[in-house]
Scaffold this motif. Sequence first.
Motif, PDB file in Angstrom:
ATOM      1  N   SER A 347       0.745  -1.134  -0.052  1.00 55.53           N
ATOM      2  CA  SER A 347      -0.034  -0.118   0.127  1.00 55.53           C
ATOM      3  C   SER A 347       0.869   1.130   0.239  1.00 55.53           C
ATOM      4  CB  SER A 347      -0.934  -0.020   1.420  1.00 55.53           C
ATOM      5  OG  SER A 347      -1.906  -1.132   1.134  1.00 55.53           O
ATOM      6  N   ILE A 348       1.988   1.345   0.961  1.00 54.80           N
ATOM      7  CA  ILE A 348       2.756   2.254   0.764  1.00 54.80           C
ATOM      8  C   ILE A 348       3.349   2.630  -0.621  1.00 54.80           C
ATOM      9  CG2 ILE A 348       5.029   3.176   1.563  1.00 54.80           C
ATOM     10  CD1 ILE A 348       2.944   3.553   3.766  1.00 54.80           C
ATOM     11  N   ILE A 349       3.967   1.485  -1.331  1.00 57.83           N
ATOM     12  CA  ILE A 349       4.560   1.462  -2.621  1.00 57.83           C
ATOM     13  C   ILE A 349       3.589   2.047  -3.456  1.00 57.83           C
ATOM     14  CG2 ILE A 349       5.308   0.145  -4.573  1.00 57.83           C
ATOM     15  CD1 ILE A 349       6.719  -1.602  -2.365  1.00 57.83           C
ATOM     16  N   LYS A 350       2.448   1.843  -3.341  1.00 59.60           N
ATOM     17  CA  LYS A 350       1.280   2.327  -4.406  1.00 59.60           C
ATOM     18  C   LYS A 350       1.064   3.788  -3.987  1.00 59.60           C
ATOM     19  CE  LYS A 350      -2.911   1.840  -3.162  1.00 59.60           C
ATOM     20  NZ  LYS A 350      -3.881   3.187  -3.027  1.00 59.60           N
ATOM     21  N   ASN A 351       1.012   4.130  -2.706  1.00 59.27           N
ATOM     22  CA  ASN A 351       0.793   5.460  -2.383  1.00 59.27           C
ATOM     23  C   ASN A 351       1.857   6.717  -2.707  1.00 59.27           C
ATOM     24  OD1 ASN A 351      -1.941   4.752  -1.376  1.00 59.27           O
ATOM     25  ND2 ASN A 351      -1.113   4.610   0.588  1.00 59.27           N
ATOM     26  N   MET A 352       2.993   6.135  -2.737  1.00 64.92           N
ATOM     27  CA  MET A 352       4.128   6.833  -3.096  1.00 64.92           C
ATOM     28  C   MET A 352       4.391   6.718  -4.503  1.00 64.92           C
ATOM     29  SD  MET A 352       6.801   6.147  -0.021  1.00 64.92           S
ATOM     30  CE  MET A 352       7.845   7.433  -0.482  1.00 64.92           C
ATOM     31  N   GLY A 353       3.869   5.872  -5.253  1.00 68.77           N
ATOM     32  CA  GLY A 353       3.716   5.888  -6.838  1.00 68.77           C
ATOM     33  C   GLY A 353       5.156   5.185  -7.171  1.00 68.77           C
ATOM     34  N   THR A 354       5.802   4.414  -6.335  1.00 68.76           N
ATOM     35  CA  THR A 354       7.002   3.858  -6.639  1.00 68.76           C
ATOM     36  C   THR A 354       6.913   3.139  -8.082  1.00 68.76           C
ATOM     37  OG1 THR A 354       7.309   3.250  -4.305  1.00 68.76           O
ATOM     38  CG2 THR A 354       8.759   2.149  -5.862  1.00 68.76           C
ATOM     39  N   ALA A 355       5.951   2.177  -8.343  1.00 67.65           N
ATOM     40  CA  ALA A 355       5.702   1.511  -9.770  1.00 67.65           C
ATOM     41  C   ALA A 355       5.844   2.621 -10.822  1.00 67.65           C
ATOM     42  CB  ALA A 355       4.703   0.665  -9.726  1.00 67.65           C
ATOM     43  N   ASN A 356       5.008   3.710 -10.615  1.00 68.30           N
ATOM     44  CA  ASN A 356       4.802   4.636 -11.680  1.00 68.30           C
ATOM     45  C   ASN A 356       6.233   5.436 -12.045  1.00 68.30           C
ATOM     46  OD1 ASN A 356       2.034   4.309 -11.686  1.00 68.30           O
ATOM     47  ND2 ASN A 356       1.432   5.936 -10.077  1.00 68.30           N
ATOM     48  N   TYR A 357       6.959   5.647 -10.706  1.00 65.98           N
ATOM     49  CA  TYR A 357       8.287   6.475 -11.149  1.00 65.98           C
ATOM     50  C   TYR A 357       9.371   5.535 -11.879  1.00 65.98           C
ATOM     51  CZ  TYR A 357      12.957   8.431 -10.160  1.00 65.98           C
ATOM     52  OH  TYR A 357      13.927   8.801 -10.178  1.00 65.98           O
ATOM     53  N   ILE A 358       9.105   4.147 -11.423  1.00 60.39           N
ATOM     54  CA  ILE A 358      10.122   3.091 -12.027  1.00 60.39           C
ATOM     55  C   ILE A 358       9.653   2.946 -13.635  1.00 60.39           C
ATOM     56  CG2 ILE A 358      10.792   0.580 -12.298  1.00 60.39           C
ATOM     57  CD1 ILE A 358      10.556   0.551  -9.212  1.00 60.39           C
ATOM     58  N   ILE A 359       8.307   3.006 -13.941  1.00 57.73           N
ATOM     59  CA  ILE A 359       7.725   2.859 -15.369  1.00 57.73           C
ATOM     60  C   ILE A 359       8.251   4.040 -16.208  1.00 57.73           C
ATOM     61  CG2 ILE A 359       5.528   2.910 -16.349  1.00 57.73           C
ATOM     62  CD1 ILE A 359       4.260   1.188 -14.152  1.00 57.73           C
ATOM     63  N   SER A 360       8.189   5.146 -15.338  1.00 58.29           N
ATOM     64  CA  SER A 360       8.650   6.615 -16.123  1.00 58.29           C
ATOM     65  C   SER A 360       9.857   6.458 -16.460  1.00 58.29           C
ATOM     66  CB  SER A 360       8.191   7.756 -15.229  1.00 58.29           C
ATOM     67  OG  SER A 360       9.146   7.741 -14.311  1.00 58.29           O
TER      68      SER A 360
END
Length: 510
Positions: A347-360
């Motif tokens: 949930s923390i990783i989702k709320n911090m947008g970790t996956a979005n950052y890696i994808i970007s």
Amino acid sequence: MDNFGILSLLPPLLAIIIAVCTKNVIISLFSATFIGVMVLSSYNPIESVKILIGDYFFAQLTDSYNAGVLVLLVFIGGFIALMEKSGGAYAFAQKVTKFIDTKPKAQLSAWFGGILIFFSDLGTPLIIGPIFEPIFDKLKISREKLAWIIDSTASPIAVLVPFIGWGVYVMGLIQKEFEVLNIAQSDFTAFMKAIPYQIYPILAITMVPIIAITKLDFSQMQKAEKRVESTGKLHWDNSNPSRKFEKLSDLDIKNSKASLVTIPLLVLFVTLFGILIPQGFPFKKIEGSEFRIALSTGYLFASIVLMALMSIYKTKTFNETFNIYINGMQKMMYVSVTLVLAWSLGSIIKNMGTANYIISIMQGNVSGAFIPAILFILGACVSFSTGSSWGTFAIMMPLAIPMAVAMDVSIYICIGAVLSGGLFGDHCSPISDTTILSSTGAGCDLIDHVKTQLPYALINGGITLICYLIAGVINNEFSLVIAIFMLFLTTFTLNKINSKKTLQSTVSDN
């Protein structure tokens, strides 16, 4: 803002670093989750603790899906404890060993025994090891070979089975990501579709009968086999094998019978399918909650039958049996805490947008075809460093599934890559619990086991990496067929090289 930039990498990186330093998955997951909450709550420590407990821990525990998973794990824990303490697995394995008189038969029997005891990855080494030790010693097969066979049938089998602790744990991680991404598919369906992409565990299991039948040994394992064959020494002179069981009688429970394994497992499967088939299984989609209810019911009925049989056969008194069941349930607390922390970190990783950052960062720079291979390598590194495949799954799954969706890669291949990476690193790591228990159960020195297993693991790992590169392009299950073909081709080639070296050595001696 859909991510916190480079700060969004902090929780997963901290989880990995702390796990490596402390060798403790719970400490690493808790610390990473807390730091993530600190960033989200503007670095207020008191407020962060309140948010962590109220918005994450409580939220995970009160979620109906999560509660179902935790209850199921408790039932599984009680059942496994009864199985291990009943002596039924030992009695069953003893029946299998009566007709073993050749090296291939011994190795294949140990392999088959490890597969049969699929319900407990940690129980396999401590049941199969002591039973087959005297057989391997008599036939002059090294203890290192026994440890490798045990290690290749413990976790690799467990991670492929959806209705035991491993499968339930993994499906719990998958479901959380599906909920976040609004993917309308059950965790059970996703797990089953990912099985053909669990390339490393399938190769690890397949390699054992190939080596046993072809009598192919190489590298450090070949030296260990030659040591036993020529000198009869069970260990190298500098070895200090750690043993949990000093004699077979430690596993031999009075009045125990093989039916203490077969009947409860039959009850489990009959109950499970008896509940699911009227709902359309396997032809209709079954909701994850219905599957967990059926499983919980099956494990409860199987445990009741097993407790009754133990009382009837007088292997234990009823009070002893009941205490074993309760203690087994209590042992699942560690797994439950790990799972709650894993959900919270996700949930923390989702709320911090970790996956979005890696994808970007990756989009436009890295082809989606490379994602499965990258996930496999990262998973292997984390697992090797931490000695924990479960901790690896908890860290990697919240990253892998969103990356698969965003970069248009098969979710099932990415799930398989994470699970394979966790197993590969676990097999190579000297601090893995299954590595340690496999050497213990086989009466083999830990470092000797790691050295002799490593070449086999590296061959499977190398083939797996190549096949994830292929899978990322062809995007179907044919990659598993290619992997198995490559394994046969590799062992055939090594066999030819070994035969040539042996022939040259014989000629030079003459």
